[in-house]
Design a protein around this motif. Structure first.
Motif, PDB file in Angstrom:
ATOM      1  N   LEU A  22      39.294  41.312  70.183  1.00  0.00           N
ATOM      2  CA  LEU A  22      39.118  41.191  71.626  1.00  0.00           C
ATOM      3  C   LEU A  22      38.851  42.558  72.261  1.00  0.00           C
ATOM      4  O   LEU A  22      38.003  42.696  73.149  1.00  0.00           O
ATOM      5  N   THR A  23      39.576  43.572  71.788  1.00  0.00           N
ATOM      6  CA  THR A  23      39.369  44.921  72.318  1.00  0.00           C
ATOM      7  C   THR A  23      37.997  45.444  71.936  1.00  0.00           C
ATOM      8  O   THR A  23      37.327  46.123  72.730  1.00  0.00           O
ATOM      9  N   GLN A  24      37.556  45.112  70.728  1.00  0.00           N
ATOM     10  CA  GLN A  24      36.222  45.559  70.305  1.00  0.00           C
ATOM     11  C   GLN A  24      35.135  44.886  71.145  1.00  0.00           C
ATOM     12  O   GLN A  24      34.101  45.506  71.424  1.00  0.00           O
ATOM     13  N   GLU A  25      35.354  43.640  71.556  1.00  0.00           N
ATOM     14  CA  GLU A  25      34.395  42.982  72.433  1.00  0.00           C
ATOM     15  C   GLU A  25      34.303  43.713  73.774  1.00  0.00           C
ATOM     16  O   GLU A  25      33.206  43.884  74.325  1.00  0.00           O
ATOM     17  N   ARG A  26      35.456  44.161  74.288  1.00  0.00           N
ATOM     18  CA  ARG A  26      35.447  44.910  75.537  1.00  0.00           C
ATOM     19  C   ARG A  26      34.744  46.256  75.351  1.00  0.00           C
ATOM     20  O   ARG A  26      33.978  46.702  76.216  1.00  0.00           O
ATOM     21  N   THR A  63      41.903  53.323  68.580  1.00  0.00           N
ATOM     22  CA  THR A  63      41.553  53.802  69.918  1.00  0.00           C
ATOM     23  C   THR A  63      40.794  55.122  69.852  1.00  0.00           C
ATOM     24  O   THR A  63      39.778  55.314  70.533  1.00  0.00           O
ATOM     25  N   LEU A  64      41.269  56.041  69.023  1.00  0.00           N
ATOM     26  CA  LEU A  64      40.572  57.313  68.876  1.00  0.00           C
ATOM     27  C   LEU A  64      39.172  57.118  68.287  1.00  0.00           C
ATOM     28  O   LEU A  64      38.223  57.816  68.674  1.00  0.00           O
ATOM     29  N   SER A  65      39.032  56.173  67.383  1.00  0.00           N
ATOM     30  CA  SER A  65      37.712  55.896  66.796  1.00  0.00           C
ATOM     31  C   SER A  65      36.771  55.297  67.834  1.00  0.00           C
ATOM     32  O   SER A  65      35.563  55.587  67.830  1.00  0.00           O
ATOM     33  N   MET A  66      37.293  54.457  68.738  1.00  0.00           N
ATOM     34  CA  MET A  66      36.456  53.927  69.818  1.00  0.00           C
ATOM     35  C   MET A  66      35.963  55.057  70.719  1.00  0.00           C
ATOM     36  O   MET A  66      34.782  55.092  71.094  1.00  0.00           O
ATOM     37  N   LEU A  87      41.314  53.940  76.647  1.00  0.00           N
ATOM     38  CA  LEU A  87      42.716  54.319  76.482  1.00  0.00           C
ATOM     39  C   LEU A  87      43.642  53.217  76.983  1.00  0.00           C
ATOM     40  O   LEU A  87      44.666  52.912  76.371  1.00  0.00           O
ATOM     41  N   GLY A  88      43.264  52.604  78.115  1.00  0.00           N
ATOM     42  CA  GLY A  88      44.061  51.504  78.637  1.00  0.00           C
ATOM     43  C   GLY A  88      44.083  50.311  77.706  1.00  0.00           C
ATOM     44  O   GLY A  88      45.115  49.646  77.550  1.00  0.00           O
ATOM     45  N   SER A  89      42.963  50.045  77.058  1.00  0.00           N
ATOM     46  CA  SER A  89      42.911  48.945  76.095  1.00  0.00           C
ATOM     47  C   SER A  89      43.831  49.214  74.907  1.00  0.00           C
ATOM     48  O   SER A  89      44.497  48.301  74.409  1.00  0.00           O
ATOM     49  N   GLY A  90      43.861  50.475  74.460  1.00  0.00           N
ATOM     50  CA  GLY A  90      44.759  50.835  73.369  1.00  0.00           C
ATOM     51  C   GLY A  90      46.217  50.654  73.754  1.00  0.00           C
ATOM     52  O   GLY A  90      47.023  50.110  72.983  1.00  0.00           O
ATOM     53  N   ARG A  91      46.567  51.076  74.962  1.00  0.00           N
ATOM     54  CA  ARG A  91      47.952  50.896  75.418  1.00  0.00           C
ATOM     55  C   ARG A  91      48.302  49.422  75.540  1.00  0.00           C
ATOM     56  O   ARG A  91      49.420  49.009  75.211  1.00  0.00           O
TER      57      ARG A  91
END
Length: 235
Positions: A22-26, A63-66, A87-91
């Motif tokens: 889901l985060t990767q889609e964002r 997150t760092l890789s994104m 960063l917000g998505s990672g948190r």
């Protein structure tokens, strides 16, 4: 014949990969003006593969890789607002409530006390500890091992420390590479319990002909399989 049972955590006992997808889609939505989704996926996967040795497995490395991929595909022009959202998505992933998978609690509870149960998981130490505490499963395990990687040598050390050696241990998990092939190479038995699409970096050929390998559609069949193996060794 079995003295210890190892359980993977992410996508074996509780949901995990779905939040990454889901985060990767964002991530793709935020950067679609700079590269097509397929190309973004390839670049992100390459960054993850490149960074595992430095960042390890888990949300923080992802997150760092994104962020690194965003800088690369925009040639350094990525807006600060995009970095902030990543960063917000990672948190948000780190704070996401734990969702146990079907049959996880009853299976672990049924085997606890009869075998030494060991949680063996990769990822960030604090995040994995938090998820285990939230899961309510911690009291069922005799030991918890949060490792940087799952290799045959790691399994051998763990099963020697918490059991009677790898040859009398069984590993259960959703990753063919980390939970099955590496455990079998260590001399243990392994049970594959697939859950959703596997992360590309965890893919491996199924050891279908190996006598120490089994596959189950879900965790509900594990107690019966263990009883079967205890009565009649695979070898």
């Amino acid at each position: 014949m079995i003295s210890a049972i190892g359980f993977d955590a992410d996508d074996t006992l509780w949901q995990n990969e779905a939040w990454f997808r889901l985060t990767q889609e964002r991530f793709t939505d935020l950067l679609r003006d700079y590269a097509d989704p397929h190309r973004l996926h390839e670049r992100l996967l390459a960054a993850e593969r490149r960074n595992i040795g430095a960042y390890g497995f888990g949300v923080k490395g992802f997150t760092l890789s994104m962020i690194e991929t965003a800088i690369e595909v925009t040639e350094g022009r990525v807006p600060a607002s995009v970095i902030s959202e990543l960063l917000g998505s990672g948190r948000a992933m780190l704070d996401h409530p734990v969702e146990l998978l079907p049959h996880a609690r009853e299976t672990v509870q049924a085997l606890a006390g009869r075998f030494r149960l060991i949680l063996i998981t990769k990822g960030d130490l604090l995040h994995q500890e938090r998820k285990l505490a939230q899961s309510g499963l911690g009291d069922f395990f005799d030991a918890v091992e949060i490792v940087s990687d799952k290799t045959p040598q790691v399994y051998q050390r763990i099963f020697a420390r918490h059991g009677s050696g790898a040859d009398r241990a069984l590993m259960t998990g959703n990753s063919m590479k980390s939970d099955v092939v590496a455990a079998i190479d260590a001399g243990a038995w392994a049970v594959h319990v697939p859950h959703g699409p596997a992360w590309e970096l965890e893919s491996a050929d199924e050891p279908a002909e190996n006598p120490r390998y089994r596959s189950l559609p879900d965790l509900s069949g594990l107690p019966g399989l263990v009883e079967e193996l205890a009565a009649s060794p695979w070898e």
